[in-house]
Design an enzyme around this catalytic site. Structure first.
Site, PDB file in Angstrom:
ATOM      1  N   TRP A 282       0.799  -1.110   0.089  1.00 23.53           N
ATOM      2  CA  TRP A 282      -0.042  -0.090  -0.061  1.00 23.53           C
ATOM      3  C   TRP A 282       0.965   1.307   0.064  1.00 23.53           C
ATOM      4  O   TRP A 282       1.958   1.355   0.480  1.00 23.53           O
ATOM      5  CB  TRP A 282      -0.734  -0.001   1.266  1.00 23.53           C
ATOM      6  CG  TRP A 282      -1.479   1.191   1.603  1.00 23.53           C
ATOM      7  CD1 TRP A 282      -2.634   1.821   0.754  1.00 23.53           C
ATOM      8  CD2 TRP A 282      -1.656   1.981   2.799  1.00 23.53           C
ATOM      9  NE1 TRP A 282      -2.983   2.829   1.281  1.00 23.53           N
ATOM     10  CE2 TRP A 282      -2.746   3.108   2.458  1.00 23.53           C
ATOM     11  CE3 TRP A 282      -0.834   1.818   3.875  1.00 23.53           C
ATOM     12  CZ2 TRP A 282      -2.912   3.850   3.558  1.00 23.53           C
ATOM     13  CZ3 TRP A 282      -1.114   2.780   4.916  1.00 23.53           C
ATOM     14  CH2 TRP A 282      -2.032   3.909   4.625  1.00 23.53           C
TER      15      TRP A 282
ATOM     16  N   GLN B 261       4.435   5.751  -4.113  1.00 28.08           N
ATOM     17  CA  GLN B 261       5.486   6.408  -3.914  1.00 28.08           C
ATOM     18  C   GLN B 261       6.930   6.309  -4.332  1.00 28.08           C
ATOM     19  O   GLN B 261       7.585   6.942  -4.487  1.00 28.08           O
ATOM     20  CB  GLN B 261       5.660   6.151  -2.352  1.00 28.08           C
ATOM     21  CG  GLN B 261       6.865   6.768  -1.300  1.00 28.08           C
ATOM     22  CD  GLN B 261       7.008   6.329   0.166  1.00 28.08           C
ATOM     23  OE1 GLN B 261       6.452   5.319   0.351  1.00 28.08           O
ATOM     24  NE2 GLN B 261       7.811   6.729   0.877  1.00 28.08           N
TER      25      GLN B 261
ATOM     26  N   TYR C 100      -5.333  -0.427  -4.391  1.00 33.18           N
ATOM     27  CA  TYR C 100      -4.013   0.250  -4.122  1.00 33.18           C
ATOM     28  C   TYR C 100      -3.376   0.787  -5.250  1.00 33.18           C
ATOM     29  O   TYR C 100      -3.042   0.121  -6.453  1.00 33.18           O
ATOM     30  CB  TYR C 100      -2.854  -0.688  -3.590  1.00 33.18           C
ATOM     31  CG  TYR C 100      -3.062  -0.931  -2.166  1.00 33.18           C
ATOM     32  CD1 TYR C 100      -4.294  -0.644  -1.196  1.00 33.18           C
ATOM     33  CD2 TYR C 100      -2.660  -2.223  -1.466  1.00 33.18           C
ATOM     34  CE1 TYR C 100      -4.546  -0.958  -0.124  1.00 33.18           C
ATOM     35  CE2 TYR C 100      -2.704  -2.716  -0.257  1.00 33.18           C
ATOM     36  CZ  TYR C 100      -3.752  -2.011   0.324  1.00 33.18           C
ATOM     37  OH  TYR C 100      -4.208  -2.365   1.534  1.00 33.18           O
TER      38      TYR C 100
HETATM   39  P1  NDP Z   1       4.192  -0.169   8.443  1.00 33.19           P
HETATM   40  O1  NDP Z   1       3.787   0.313  10.034  1.00 33.19           O
HETATM   41  O2  NDP Z   1       5.428  -1.208   8.382  1.00 33.19           O
HETATM   42  O3  NDP Z   1       4.926   1.112   7.721  1.00 33.19           O
HETATM   43  C1  NDP Z   1       6.084   0.864   6.667  1.00 33.19           C
HETATM   44  C2  NDP Z   1       6.494   2.321   6.275  1.00 33.19           C
HETATM   45  O4  NDP Z   1       7.464   2.744   7.519  1.00 33.19           O
HETATM   46  C3  NDP Z   1       7.447   2.035   5.202  1.00 33.19           C
HETATM   47  O5  NDP Z   1       6.793   2.209   3.791  1.00 33.19           O
HETATM   48  C4  NDP Z   1       8.542   3.172   5.515  1.00 33.19           C
HETATM   49  O6  NDP Z   1       8.137   4.373   4.835  1.00 33.19           O
HETATM   50  C5  NDP Z   1       8.558   3.274   6.960  1.00 33.19           C
HETATM   51  N1  NDP Z   1       9.788   2.143   7.425  1.00 33.19           N
HETATM   52  C6  NDP Z   1       9.528   0.679   7.399  1.00 33.19           C
HETATM   53  N2  NDP Z   1      10.726   0.356   8.121  1.00 33.19           N
HETATM   54  C7  NDP Z   1      11.494   1.445   8.409  1.00 33.19           C
HETATM   55  C8  NDP Z   1      12.843   1.337   8.960  1.00 33.19           C
HETATM   56  N3  NDP Z   1      13.421   0.246   9.273  1.00 33.19           N
HETATM   57  N4  NDP Z   1      13.298   2.661   9.264  1.00 33.19           N
HETATM   58  C9  NDP Z   1      12.705   3.993   8.819  1.00 33.19           C
HETATM   59  N5  NDP Z   1      11.498   3.861   8.250  1.00 33.19           N
HETATM   60  C10 NDP Z   1      10.918   2.477   8.002  1.00 33.19           C
HETATM   61  O7  NDP Z   1       3.205  -0.583   7.607  1.00 33.19           O
HETATM   62  P2  NDP Z   1       2.121   0.239   6.397  1.00 33.19           P
HETATM   63  O8  NDP Z   1       1.474   1.347   6.809  1.00 33.19           O
HETATM   64  O9  NDP Z   1       2.920   0.508   5.230  1.00 33.19           O
HETATM   65  O10 NDP Z   1       1.205  -1.141   6.143  1.00 33.19           O
HETATM   66  C11 NDP Z   1       1.798  -2.166   5.921  1.00 33.19           C
HETATM   67  C12 NDP Z   1       0.687  -3.044   4.965  1.00 33.19           C
HETATM   68  O11 NDP Z   1      -0.497  -3.305   5.728  1.00 33.19           O
HETATM   69  C13 NDP Z   1       0.390  -2.322   3.623  1.00 33.19           C
HETATM   70  O12 NDP Z   1       1.327  -2.351   2.688  1.00 33.19           O
HETATM   71  C14 NDP Z   1      -1.015  -3.220   3.207  1.00 33.19           C
HETATM   72  O13 NDP Z   1      -0.665  -4.396   2.869  1.00 33.19           O
HETATM   73  C15 NDP Z   1      -1.475  -3.443   4.596  1.00 33.19           C
HETATM   74  N6  NDP Z   1      -2.479  -2.340   5.124  1.00 33.19           N
HETATM   75  C16 NDP Z   1      -3.818  -2.611   5.104  1.00 33.19           C
HETATM   76  C17 NDP Z   1      -4.835  -1.862   5.219  1.00 33.19           C
HETATM   77  C18 NDP Z   1      -6.293  -2.226   5.302  1.00 33.19           C
HETATM   78  O14 NDP Z   1      -7.127  -1.303   5.393  1.00 33.19           O
HETATM   79  N7  NDP Z   1      -6.464  -3.518   5.520  1.00 33.19           N
HETATM   80  C19 NDP Z   1      -4.380  -0.350   5.499  1.00 33.19           C
HETATM   81  C20 NDP Z   1      -3.213  -0.003   5.518  1.00 33.19           C
HETATM   82  C21 NDP Z   1      -2.200  -1.042   5.340  1.00 33.19           C
HETATM   83  P3  NDP Z   1       8.896   5.688   4.391  1.00 33.19           P
HETATM   84  O15 NDP Z   1      10.442   5.071   4.166  1.00 33.19           O
HETATM   85  O16 NDP Z   1       8.304   6.108   3.568  1.00 33.19           O
HETATM   86  O17 NDP Z   1       8.917   6.511   5.791  1.00 33.19           O
END
Ligand code: NDP
Length: 319
Positions: free
Chosen positions: A21, A27, A54
């Protein structure tokens, strides 16, 4: 990698799922997306989560291309239906028989696969009879287009009603996909106890609160360049804003020393934290670059001792 059963089903999923997502089709460029999928596979992740909506279908396409050539039986591919993908016509939202049966074919084509392992209702549809939705899902399974059926962000009451109907139709709901992290514990009240009774496992999203629990957002400072909080292209900025309160960010900084006691990074601690809940089958991590996947995946199999779980509770309080 460690594996857990998805609810009461026989299918195992990797403790860490990779989800796309905001990132794929939005992005990050396709090369970076493919590198993240490669990093996930290299780290032993076998479970991948996406949704038709997505990036208007582009996320499914990118994931399908990135997984091409990987032995299909070695993967668990999850997608979802509910939100419109592309045109927003009067039948393009929700869980009507029409939308479900038309959407699954679109998802399979974009993913380049004959079936998904898990087809999920992205939300509950209060405007379609639940009987109609569950019959449509039963037909999707019977047609061999999905092996299992799950839901996302359903309440305990909705899970109970859905599971009862599924049983009458000869299948089961195996999973729910809610938001869950040390900063968002809503499911602990009713959803987890009901799910335990019903044989439903949680596949939880945003375990590091979209990056906030890494500690990289510091109180009194601008968000780091290139982070989701600054992302306009994938639309991520709007979702992170609500966490960017100085009082909360200051508390998150206090998690660093707790993580260090376990030789973990704060991101690893956050992912490991959700996996301490036995009803959680898998934590879905997102990533904008492959190094994040390589880092976060090390949370698999970690046990956080009870005194440290209590210290995390004390630090975060009702943040
Ligand atoms: P996370 O809480 O894992 O956040 C991920 C984001 O955090 C990354 O894209 C990155 O963003 C940052 N990040 C991750 N690891 C690190 C690190 N080690 N150091 C620094 N920054 C880091 O989960 P998401 O919010 O991305 O959600 C994960 C998945 O859950 C989605 O892809 C989707 O499949 C699912 N989802 C489902 C939903 C639903 O309604 N069912 C709603 C939302 C998500 P950056 O580098 O840009 O800062």
């Amino acid at each position: 990698m460690e594996f857990r059963h998805l609810g009461a089903s026989g299918m195992k999923v990797s403790e860490i799922t990779y989800g796309n997502w905001i990132t794929h089709g939005g992005q990050v460029e396709d090369d970076a997306a493919t590198a993240c999928v490669r990093a996930a596979l290299d780290a032993g992740i076998t479970t991948f989560d996406t949704a038709d909506a997505y990036a208007n279908g582009a996320a499914e396409e990118v994931l399908g291309r990135a997984l091409k050539g990987v032995r299909r039986a070695s993967l668990e591919v999850f997608t979802k239906v509910y939100f419109p993908t592309g045109p927003k016509g009067h039948n393009d939202t929700g869980l009507s028989r029409k939308h479900v049966l038309e959407s699954i074919d679109g998802s399979l084509a974009r993913l380049g696969t004959d079936y998904v392992d898990l087809y999920q209702a992205h939300r509950y549809d209060a405007f379609t009879p639940l009987e109609e939705t569950m019959q449509a899902f039963a037909d999707v399974v019977r047609a061999g287009k999905a092996l299992y059926i799950g839901v996302s962000e359903w309440t305990a009451e909705q899970l109970r009603a859905g599971q009862a109907l599924a049983a009458d139709l000869g299948f089961r709901l195996v999973s729910n996909q809610p938001q869950y992290s040390a900063l968002w514990r809503v499911i602990e009240g009713e959803v987890v106890p009901a799910s335990q009774e019903l044989g439903i496992g949680q596949v939880v999203f945003s375990p590091i609160a979209q990056g906030v629990l890494t500690g990289k957002y510091k109180p009194g400072r601008q968000p780091p360049a290139g982070s989701r909080a600054t992302d306009e292209k994938g639309g991520g900025a709007q979702f992170v804003q609500r966490w960017l309160r100085d009082d909360l960010l200051a508390r998150v900084q206090e998690l660093g020393p707790i993580a260090a006691e376990l030789d973990l990074t704060p991101a690893q601690l956050a992912v490991a934290w959700v996996l301490q809940n036995p009803n959680v089958a898998s934590a879905i991590i997102g990533a904008s670059r492959p190094e994040q996947v390589a880092e976060n995946v090390k949370a698999a199999g970690v046990v956080i001792p009870l005194p440290l779980m209590e210290r995390i509770d004390e630090v975060l309080g009702d943040a």
